[in-house]
Design a protein around this motif. Structure first.
Motif, PDB file in Angstrom:
ATOM      1  N   GLN A 117       0.453  14.393  -2.517  1.00  0.00           N
ATOM      2  CA  GLN A 117       1.893  13.627  -3.124  1.00  0.00           C
ATOM      3  C   GLN A 117       2.872  14.565  -2.965  1.00  0.00           C
ATOM      4  O   GLN A 117       4.133  14.397  -2.287  1.00  0.00           O
ATOM      5  CB  GLN A 117       1.582  13.391  -4.493  1.00  0.00           C
ATOM      6  CG  GLN A 117       2.850  12.610  -5.146  1.00  0.00           C
ATOM      7  CD  GLN A 117       2.568  12.213  -6.737  1.00  0.00           C
ATOM      8  OE1 GLN A 117       1.272  12.599  -7.229  1.00  0.00           O
ATOM      9  NE2 GLN A 117       3.438  11.793  -7.194  1.00  0.00           N
ATOM     10  N   ILE A 131       5.003  11.569  -1.186  1.00  0.00           N
ATOM     11  CA  ILE A 131       4.802   9.875  -1.255  1.00  0.00           C
ATOM     12  C   ILE A 131       4.342   9.873  -2.778  1.00  0.00           C
ATOM     13  O   ILE A 131       4.118  10.692  -3.685  1.00  0.00           O
ATOM     14  CB  ILE A 131       3.377   9.703  -0.365  1.00  0.00           C
ATOM     15  CG1 ILE A 131       2.310  10.487  -0.509  1.00  0.00           C
ATOM     16  CG2 ILE A 131       3.826   9.942   1.184  1.00  0.00           C
ATOM     17  CD1 ILE A 131       1.144  10.313   0.183  1.00  0.00           C
ATOM     18  N   ALA A 169       0.270   6.742  -6.162  1.00  0.00           N
ATOM     19  CA  ALA A 169      -0.595   5.485  -5.671  1.00  0.00           C
ATOM     20  C   ALA A 169      -0.784   5.651  -4.090  1.00  0.00           C
ATOM     21  O   ALA A 169      -2.108   5.387  -3.853  1.00  0.00           O
ATOM     22  CB  ALA A 169       0.206   4.139  -5.809  1.00  0.00           C
ATOM     23  N   GLU A 170       0.054   5.866  -3.461  1.00  0.00           N
ATOM     24  CA  GLU A 170      -0.231   6.122  -1.933  1.00  0.00           C
ATOM     25  C   GLU A 170      -1.243   7.415  -1.631  1.00  0.00           C
ATOM     26  O   GLU A 170      -2.080   7.353  -0.949  1.00  0.00           O
ATOM     27  CB  GLU A 170       0.899   6.215  -1.090  1.00  0.00           C
ATOM     28  CG  GLU A 170       0.936   6.612   0.321  1.00  0.00           C
ATOM     29  CD  GLU A 170       0.146   5.288   1.336  1.00  0.00           C
ATOM     30  OE1 GLU A 170      -0.581   5.759   2.080  1.00  0.00           O
ATOM     31  OE2 GLU A 170       0.218   4.311   0.660  1.00  0.00           O
ATOM     32  N   LYS A 212      -4.786   6.174  -2.550  1.00  0.00           N
ATOM     33  CA  LYS A 212      -5.098   5.313  -1.424  1.00  0.00           C
ATOM     34  C   LYS A 212      -5.860   6.271  -0.221  1.00  0.00           C
ATOM     35  O   LYS A 212      -6.858   5.725   0.247  1.00  0.00           O
ATOM     36  CB  LYS A 212      -4.196   4.527  -1.206  1.00  0.00           C
ATOM     37  CG  LYS A 212      -4.453   3.280  -0.013  1.00  0.00           C
ATOM     38  CD  LYS A 212      -3.322   2.449  -0.004  1.00  0.00           C
ATOM     39  CE  LYS A 212      -3.428   1.503   1.258  1.00  0.00           C
ATOM     40  NZ  LYS A 212      -2.489   0.542   1.578  1.00  0.00           N
ATOM     41  N   GLN A 213      -5.016   7.126  -0.043  1.00  0.00           N
ATOM     42  CA  GLN A 213      -5.410   7.824   1.271  1.00  0.00           C
ATOM     43  C   GLN A 213      -6.755   8.498   0.806  1.00  0.00           C
ATOM     44  O   GLN A 213      -7.515   8.768   1.899  1.00  0.00           O
ATOM     45  CB  GLN A 213      -4.523   8.885   1.737  1.00  0.00           C
ATOM     46  CG  GLN A 213      -2.984   8.259   2.316  1.00  0.00           C
ATOM     47  CD  GLN A 213      -2.138   8.999   2.589  1.00  0.00           C
ATOM     48  OE1 GLN A 213      -2.441  10.338   2.916  1.00  0.00           O
ATOM     49  NE2 GLN A 213      -0.830   8.790   2.978  1.00  0.00           N
TER      50      GLN A 213
END
Length: 97
Positions: free
Chosen positions: A73, A78, A81-82, A85-86
């Motif tokens: 992050q 980012i 949550a992204e 997800k990654q």
């Protein structure tokens, strides 16, 4: 009967004073536990996936999933949550014994 009520009230008072330790928002999978346990082997794969992570980042992370999410992050700018997800997607591609 009164002694039982007093004992129960005392027990409740003691429990109310004990701090509650919150469980993580996620449950670590068996796969992630193996990744964490073999972090030195997986750190190179993590660096291949997320090249902006430094060797110091990988040392700091020590296989802790939330630390990895936080560093991704931070380095990539980012949302959490992204990043999660990654990491989820990457974790699913890993072969662990």
């Amino acid at each position: 009967m009164r002694k039982i009520a007093i004992a129960a009230a005392s027990a409740l008072a003691i429990l109310a004073a004990v701090p509650v330790i919150a469980a993580p928002a996620y449950a670590e999978s068996a796969t992630w536990l193996k990744i964490e346990g073999n972090w030195n082997q997986f750190a190179g794969k993590v660096k291949q996936q997320w090249g902006k992570l430094t060797d110091d980042d990988l040392t700091t992370i020590k296989g802790h999933r939330q630390e990895l999410v936080g560093k991704i992050q931070e380095r990539y700018g980012i949302a959490k949550a992204e990043a999660e997800k990654q990491v989820d997607a990457w974790e699913k591609t890993q072969k662990v014994n």
